[in-house]
Design a protein around this motif. Structure first.
Motif, PDB file in Angstrom:
ATOM      1  N   SER A   1       0.605  -1.029  -0.049  1.00  0.00           N
ATOM      2  CA  SER A   1       0.216   0.439  -0.390  1.00  0.00           C
ATOM      3  C   SER A   1       0.707   0.559  -0.140  1.00  0.00           C
ATOM      4  N   GLY A   2       0.505   2.317  -0.618  1.00  0.00           N
ATOM      5  CA  GLY A   2       0.998   3.701   0.047  1.00  0.00           C
ATOM      6  C   GLY A   2       1.553   4.161   1.825  1.00  0.00           C
ATOM      7  N   ALA A   3       1.077   3.977   2.118  1.00  0.00           N
ATOM      8  CA  ALA A   3       1.416   3.631   4.122  1.00  0.00           C
ATOM      9  C   ALA A   3       2.182   3.215   3.181  1.00  0.00           C
ATOM     10  N   ASP A   4       2.607   1.227   2.908  1.00  0.00           N
ATOM     11  CA  ASP A   4       3.697   0.692   3.024  1.00  0.00           C
ATOM     12  C   ASP A   4       5.230   0.817   2.939  1.00  0.00           C
TER      13      ASP A   4
ATOM     14  N   TRP B   1       6.919   3.770  17.549  1.00  0.00           N
ATOM     15  CA  TRP B   1       5.528   3.779  17.078  1.00  0.00           C
ATOM     16  C   TRP B   1       5.795   2.003  16.148  1.00  0.00           C
ATOM     17  N   ALA B   2       6.639   1.726  15.973  1.00  0.00           N
ATOM     18  CA  ALA B   2       7.094   0.493  14.834  1.00  0.00           C
ATOM     19  C   ALA B   2       6.583  -0.543  15.161  1.00  0.00           C
ATOM     20  N   ILE B   3       6.844  -0.961  17.340  1.00  0.00           N
ATOM     21  CA  ILE B   3       6.001  -1.810  17.218  1.00  0.00           C
ATOM     22  C   ILE B   3       5.124  -1.805  17.668  1.00  0.00           C
ATOM     23  N   GLY B   4       4.517  -0.481  17.718  1.00  0.00           N
ATOM     24  CA  GLY B   4       2.793  -0.227  17.718  1.00  0.00           C
ATOM     25  C   GLY B   4       2.388  -0.944  16.161  1.00  0.00           C
ATOM     26  N   ARG B   5       2.844  -0.958  15.267  1.00  0.00           N
ATOM     27  CA  ARG B   5       2.241  -0.519  13.817  1.00  0.00           C
ATOM     28  C   ARG B   5       2.492  -1.839  13.145  1.00  0.00           C
ATOM     29  N   GLY B   6       3.581  -2.668  13.910  1.00  0.00           N
ATOM     30  CA  GLY B   6       4.221  -3.915  13.912  1.00  0.00           C
ATOM     31  C   GLY B   6       4.832  -3.487  11.773  1.00  0.00           C
ATOM     32  N   LEU B   7       5.398  -3.077  12.223  1.00  0.00           N
ATOM     33  CA  LEU B   7       6.277  -2.654  10.907  1.00  0.00           C
ATOM     34  C   LEU B   7       6.399  -4.373  10.802  1.00  0.00           C
ATOM     35  N   ASP B   8       7.697  -4.582  11.519  1.00  0.00           N
ATOM     36  CA  ASP B   8       8.295  -5.720  10.734  1.00  0.00           C
ATOM     37  C   ASP B   8       7.808  -7.049  10.817  1.00  0.00           C
ATOM     38  N   ALA B   9       6.307  -6.930  11.452  1.00  0.00           N
ATOM     39  CA  ALA B   9       5.789  -8.174  10.611  1.00  0.00           C
ATOM     40  C   ALA B   9       5.364  -7.597   9.298  1.00  0.00           C
TER      41      ALA B   9
END
Length: 892
Positions: free
Chosen positions: A84-87, A137-145
């Motif tokens: 997605s654009g957000a990704d 923020w990244a953990i909350g966003r689930g960026l690693d997944a």
């Protein structure tokens, strides 16, 4: 920053660095897959364009081993997880901002913090604060997944191949759909296409050499004929070839009296009274006359003057015909030309083809063309080593099929046809459409079609439902068979119906079998049910009669697709209210194509002709009231084509011989069996002509006379038997002269012939063949009917020569009425056998040519042989008189 905070920051940097590395690797993997996918699209969308008739018909994508790799690559690209654009923004932030912050934050960690300047420490503290917040923020966003989920981990591509090219899994279809309908087919049929096209091109090259040789031989005949003409042309003709003043007296004084002699004399300047300038003008005039004569000179083939140059020409034409017979494939060659690019793009490693068609052309039709070219190429590859040699005696071959040879001469341009007359009254747009159609000759075996015959067949194909009204003897039957053969080869249609009078069923069966590869079925007589079942199952041409058609349609509802209907002697259905007309009309409604054959579409009233047109193209005529002939012809032109012999056969006069094989009626059969049982050979010969209205031969004779009248011709009817002639004279309508028999005095005979010659069209002279065949010139007649086979070949030859001789301006048509079974067939077979034997021993003997009786065959012996054979056939050798033939002449 205390020790705990530094440890926490170190852990944050380590985690975020791992994410950056994972994201960078994931992006690189995706980029590789996307790049491979784009490259795969480029590979898989490289199409081969195929044009038919000058217009794009198909786009073809050949798929081979490399295509399988490309398909897997495209499928992998098609299965990349959606981003997605957000990704994209999150990953951009991770891979751009975080690495910079990590680098700046190191100034507050380890030994660096001890030596860093204040401003660097402040920047490092800010970066540390950013990283701490970003981590949360990244953990909350689930960026690693997200990073893991965006990796190209799909494993389904490993099993994909060319057979999956158009599946949704691959994703190729959306890139090709703009080309039209898409089909994926097995490429095996095209593996032999390159070799087939090579074989076709090789055959064409070889044929072209034969063609050139035939052209050279034709020019040699023309040159020889020109030299003969010049050798007889007086030198005074030189004056006509130049505007300059020529003096020819010195030439004549020197013994040079012909233009040919002038051409052969080298030193004209040495002659008294002729100077260099005069010699130059004389030579120039001679050359001009020579070239003009040559240009207008057709190659002559005179069977009475078998010149060496004509023999060479016949050999060359025979060789060219043999080369052409290996292919006989105008349409296949056209297809091969269309398929050259495809042949260059495929190999035996090609496994599949994606076929896109923007029009109604589909993949099946493309394969039909490929298969036709491959089949033709394979045939040529096997045949080129055993090309049929021309006949040992080219004159015999010429005599057996002169129409083929004249057709070849016409094709070479030596005999020209008037195209305007060949096209009849057709509008120009129809003429152009007909010209654009190439005939498929795959199922046609006839040697050579004349130009007008080819045009007639193509006219019927373009216009779909038509009347071919060519004059008798031009080959309407061949044109109709050509239509059926084209539909079989070009469109795959395989169920056709011919409706005709019973008298010509046998002729149709024979013509179909001899001139095409189509299967012929006789839907008439005792075997009609078996034949109808065979036609239904295997296809081909069902030949039936107007009377049998009702049974045929009732018992075989004809749920099959009827490729075309041919109606011979179509004037039989001129009355729409007649039962035969209604039956035929019902059949016509079941087929998109129909060809009416009739030389007499108009017999009594204009409405009869209009009725025939309305069966086929009812929109052409609203009413015939008050129409002028020109207006009527213009209205019916899209459905009606007629050519006359003198319009399209420039080598007239020509002798056209037709064996009219007629089945016996029940009355004929009964009379014939009685004659056989009695052993009366002469009664056997007459049986099929003496049963009055029940005689099948007599009915066919009436049809021939009616067509002759419609075509402005006069007829001679020959028979050996007085009783037959009396029956004919009583049965025929119109002006009938005779019978001319041996008892008629010579003066009275000539008077009879003179009156016949002055009579109107359709007049008939009825004559005993011996009496009328000797000593009379009857050029007024151009149709000859011989009621039964004669026992002496010379009898027929002399009778025919009465009309087919110098002074005859029309083609001469000879119709031999032959019963399908019985004495006619037996006599014909025996005479053919004995004539062939005689040819081997005596045909080239001077005695044979000077003594006509050398051709005669003992009548008693022939009669006995025929009677015995017919008794055996009909009565299993039952007893009967032994004196067959004793009273032959008395019976006459």
């Amino acid at each position: 920053m205390n020790k705990v905070e530094r440890a926490r920051l170190t852990a944050t940097i380590e985690r975020l660095s791992g994410w950056v590395t994972a994201a960078t690797r994931m992006q690189a993997e995706r980029a590789d897959v996307e790049k491979a996918g784009k490259s795969a699209i480029h590979v898989l969308c490289r199409t081969v364009a195929i044009a038919r008739g000058g217009r794009p018909a198909w786009q073809v994508v050949p798929l081979g081993p490399q295509a399988a790799i490309a398909i897997r690559q495209l499928a992998e690209a098609n299965h990349l997880p959606a981003m997605s654009g957000a990704d994209e923004r999150d990953l951009a932030s991770l891979t751009a901002s975080v690495p910079k912050a990590i680098e700046e934050s190191r100034s507050v960690l380890g030994a660096r913090r001890l030596f860093a300047r204040r401003e660097r420490k402040d920047a490092g503290a800010n970066a540390a604060e950013f990283l701490t917040g970003y981590e949360a923020w990244a953990i909350g966003r689930g960026l690693d997944a997200t990073i893991e989920n965006l990796r190209p981990t799909w494993t389904g591509a490993a099993t994909l191949g060319a057979a999956d090219a158009l599946s949704d899994v691959v994703g190729l279809r959306p890139h090709l759909e703009k080309l039209g309908r898409l089909d994926l087919i097995d490429a095996t049929p095209v593996h032999e296409l390159p070799d087939a096209i090579t074989a076709l091109n090789s055959a064409l090259k070889g044929e072209e050499e034969f063609r050139k040789e035939a052209t050279r031989a034709g020019d040699a005949v023309r040159r020889a004929e020109t030299n003969e003409v010049l050798a007889k042309m007086h030198v005074d003709r030189l004056r006509e070839a130049t505007a300059e003043r020529l003096v020819t007296k010195p030439l004549v004084d020197a013994g040079i009296t012909t233009v040919g002699a002038v051409k052969d004399t080298r030193n004209l300047e040495s002659l008294p009274g002729i100077g260099p300038a005069s010699a130059r003008r004389i030579r120039g005039a001679a050359v001009t006359i020579e070239q003009t004569t040559f240009d207008e000179m057709p190659p002559r083939i005179d069977i009475k003057r078998k010149t060496a140059t004509a023999t060479i020409l016949l050999k060359a034409l025979g060789a060219w015909d043999a080369a052409r017979s290996l292919r006989n494939a105008t349409s296949d060659i056209e297809r091969a030309t269309e398929l050259v690019d495809l042949a260059e793009a495929v190999s035996k490693q090609t496994t599949h083809l994606i076929v896109a068609s923007a029009t109604s052309q589909d993949a099946v039709e493309l394969l039909v063309g490929v298969n036709a070219v491959v089949k033709r190429g394979m045939a040529l590859s096997g045949a080129r080593q055993t090309t049929t040699a021309p006949p040992r005696d080219p004159w015999e071959d010429f005599l057996s099929r002169p129409a083929d040879y004249y057709g070849m001469l016409a094709e070479l341009g030596f005999l020209t046809e008037d195209e305007g007359k060949a096209h009849g009254d057709l509008p120009e747009e129809i003429v152009e459409a007909v010209r654009a159609l190439a005939l498929n000759a795959e199922y046609l075996t006839v040697g050579t079609l004349r130009g007008y015959q080819s045009f007639g067949a193509r006219f019927a194909l373009v216009q779909r439902k038509v009347i071919i009204g060519d004059e008798m003897g031009l080959g309407k039957t061949v044109e109709a068979i050509t239509v059926l053969a084209h539909l079989r080869g070009a469109h795959g249609l395989n169920h056709f119906i011919v409706v005709c009078p019973a008298a010509v069923v046998t002729n149709w069966i024979r013509e179909i079998q001899s001139k095409s590869k189509l299967r012929a079925h006789r839907i008439h007589g005792n075997e009609r049910e078996r034949a109808a079942l065979s036609w239904t199952r295997y296809g081909g041409v069902a030949v039936t009669t107007f009377e049998t058609l009702n049974w045929f349609q009732d018992n075989y509802p004809l749920t099959l697709t009827i490729g075309a209907v041919i109606v011979d002697e179509a004037h039989y259905i001129k009355n729409p209210d007649a039962q035969r007309s209604r039956n035929t009309a019902a059949l016509l409604r079941r087929s998109e194509r129909a060809v009416f054959l009739t030389g007499t579409p108009l017999e009594n009233r204009l409405d009869e002709f209009a009725a025939l047109v309305k069966y086929l193209q009812p929109q052409l005529l609203v009413s015939t009231n008050g129409l002028s002939p020109r207006t009527f012809r213009k209205q019916v032109a899209p459905a009606y084509l007629r050519r006359n012999q003198e319009d399209v056969l420039q080598e007239l006069p020509e002798l056209i011989e037709v064996d009219e094989v007629v089945p016996m009626s029940s009355a004929d059969t009964a009379a014939y069996r009685s004659a056989v049982q009695a052993g009366n050979f002469m009664a056997m010969r007459q049986a099929a002509m003496t049963q009055g209205p029940s005689s099948a031969k007599l009915e066919r004779l009436k049809e021939i006379v009616a067509e002759a009248e419609a075509n402005g011709r006069r007829v001679i009817v020959f028979s050996h038997f007085r009783e037959v002639l009396d029956q004919v004279a009583r049965a025929l309508p119109g002006e009938v002269f005779g019978p001319l028999t041996g008892s008629v005095a010579a003066v009275a005979r000539q008077r009879m012939v003179d009156e016949f010659s002055k009579a109107g069209h359709g007049a008939v002279l009825v004559s005993q063949i011996v009496a009328g065949g000797v000593g009379l010139n009857i050029q007024a007649a151009s149709v000859i009917v011989i009621c039964e086979p004669q026992l002496k070949p010379t009898t027929e030859w002399q009778a025919i020569a009465r009309a087919h001789r110098m002074g005859q301006l029309d083609t001469v048509q000879v119709h031999r009425l032959l019963s399908e079974e019985g004495v006619d067939k037996r006599v014909t077979e025996i005479l053919a056998r004995k004539s062939a034997l005689f040819d081997d021993f005596a045909r080239h003997s001077d005695t044979a040519h000077s003594a006509e009786e050398a051709f005669d065959i003992t009548e008693r012996e022939l009669a006995r042989e025929v009677v015995e054979a017919e008794r055996e056939r009909l009565f299993a050798g039952g007893p009967g008189p032994d004196d067959a033939g004793e009273s032959d002449e008395a019976a006459a």
